[in-house]
Design an enzyme around this catalytic site. Structure first.
Site, short mmCIF file in Angstrom:
data_model
loop_
_atom_site.label_atom_id
_atom_site.label_comp_id
_atom_site.label_asym_id
_atom_site.label_seq_id
_atom_site.Cartn_x
_atom_site.Cartn_y
_atom_site.Cartn_z
N SER A 9 34.70 54.69 -22.92
CA SER A 9 35.76 54.34 -23.90
C SER A 9 35.39 53.25 -24.89
O SER A 9 36.22 52.90 -25.73
CB SER A 9 37.06 53.94 -23.20
OG SER A 9 37.57 54.99 -22.44
N ASP A 10 34.19 52.68 -24.82
CA ASP A 10 33.82 51.66 -25.80
C ASP A 10 32.32 51.69 -26.08
O ASP A 10 31.65 50.65 -26.09
CB ASP A 10 34.25 50.28 -25.33
CG ASP A 10 34.23 49.24 -26.46
OD1 ASP A 10 34.32 49.64 -27.65
OD2 ASP A 10 34.14 48.04 -26.17
N LEU A 11 31.80 52.90 -26.31
CA LEU A 11 30.38 53.00 -26.65
C LEU A 11 30.18 52.44 -28.05
O LEU A 11 30.88 52.81 -28.99
CB LEU A 11 29.90 54.45 -26.60
CG LEU A 11 29.88 55.12 -25.23
CD1 LEU A 11 29.37 56.54 -25.35
CD2 LEU A 11 29.03 54.33 -24.26
#
Length: 153
Positions: A9-11
């Protein structure tokens, strides 16, 4: 991580490190595990970094009667996050590596939000013949296909 039913969810570039010659993914603070039979997780808040956040991470979901989540509970905003959210983020990272800027370039914050969520905004994919060394583009003619495949809304 998807094979282990984890959605990051936060690449973003800052969450990748080289350690002793190996690429490592870090910062699993907002990552979620999904049940093996599920295809998504539901979040109550929007998460991610704007230049890499997927369209679905910015949109709230409807219940089965077509009502928006905020109509059911004005405080609740429900967001559906799938593995494809991470694929989108990876596409944004690759795009930045190729074009030296995000797909949203110099857009303002409000313009970025619209561009990410609306298919009417066409992501530019200029020829990168002069952007990358020839050994990269000649050996990898599929690079543009990978970028387009990752960045499908």
């Amino acid at each position: 991580i998807h094979q282990h039913n984890i959605i990051h969810s936060d690449l973003k570039p800052a969450n990748f490190l080289f350690v002793k010659g190996s690429l490592k993914l870090i910062d699993f603070g907002i990552a979620r595990t999904i049940a093996s039979e599920a295809t998504s997780v539901i979040r109550e808040t929007q998460v991610g970094t704007i230049n890499y956040i997927s369209p679905e991470a910015l949109l709230d979901v409807s219940d089965t009667n077509g009502r928006k989540a905020f109509e059911l509970d004005p405080i609740a905003i429900l967001i559906v996050i799938r593995r494809s959210s991470d694929v989108w983020s990876l596409g944004c990272i690759l795009y930045q590596m190729v074009y030296q800027q995000s797909p949203w370039g110099s857009l303002s914050l409000s313009q970025k939000l619209i561009a990410i969520t609306h298919s009417s905004y066409e992501i530019p994919f200029p020829l990168f013949r002069n952007l990358l060394p020839p050994q990269i583009t000649h050996r990898n003619p599929w690079l543009l296909d990978v970028l387009r495949s990752c960045l499908q809304r």
